[in-house]
Design a protein around this motif. Structure first.
Motif, short mmCIF file in Angstrom:
data_model
loop_
_atom_site.label_atom_id
_atom_site.label_comp_id
_atom_site.label_asym_id
_atom_site.label_seq_id
_atom_site.Cartn_x
_atom_site.Cartn_y
_atom_site.Cartn_z
N THR A 162 0.87 -1.16 0.00
CA THR A 162 0.00 0.00 0.00
C THR A 162 0.91 1.22 0.00
N SER A 188 0.33 4.50 0.22
CA SER A 188 -0.20 5.78 0.68
C SER A 188 0.84 6.62 1.41
N ASN A 246 0.15 10.26 -0.83
CA ASN A 246 -1.01 10.62 -0.02
C ASN A 246 -1.51 12.03 -0.32
N ASP A 276 -4.69 6.58 -8.23
CA ASP A 276 -4.84 5.68 -7.09
C ASP A 276 -5.45 4.35 -7.48
#
Length: 129
Positions: free
Chosen positions: A28, A30, A54, A74
């Motif tokens: 992930t 982010s 992010n 994303d």
């Protein structure tokens, strides 16, 4: 295991455009920052652009500011580098890189190669006259 796969390189005339893609997998992202670097023959690898996944905040090398745009999707876990008004001196192998916890690093830090733990294989961009 993080994997970064670049695509979109090729041969283009000066003044033309290309869009590079970097498909990221295995994590992930982010909290990561995603950067583009390039290396021309006989030269050191240099910073081109970075985006914090992010926040979407970006930074560019002076040599490409106003001509290149970095962005991310994303849904596709992909980072792009849109390159316009290409110059002969933009010819290089372009590599995508990922910096864990990059959201917390300064722009200056994210211009340093050693802050990136993961690298793609690179894609060749050749600009002709």
């Amino acid at each position: 295991q993080v994997q970064l796969v670049e695509s979109g390189g090729g041969l283009v005339q000066a003044g033309g455009s290309l869009r590079l893609s970097c498909a990221a997998s295995g994590r992930t992202f982010s909290n990561y920052a995603m950067g583009w670097f390039r290396q021309a023959p006989g030269k050191e690898r240099e910073f081109v652009a970075v985006i914090r996944w992010n926040s979407g905040s970006t930074d560019y090398a002076d040599s490409v500011k106003g001509r290149f745009t970095i962005s991310r999707d994303d849904a596709k876990n992909t980072v792009y580098l849109q390159m316009n008004s290409l110059k002969l001196e933009d010819t290089a192998v372009y590599s995508c890189a990922a910096a864990p916890s990059g959201y917390a690093l300064t722009n200056l830090s994210l211009r340093r190669r050693y802050n990136y733990n993961y690298w793609g294989q690179g894609t060749q961009v050749t600009v002709s006259s």
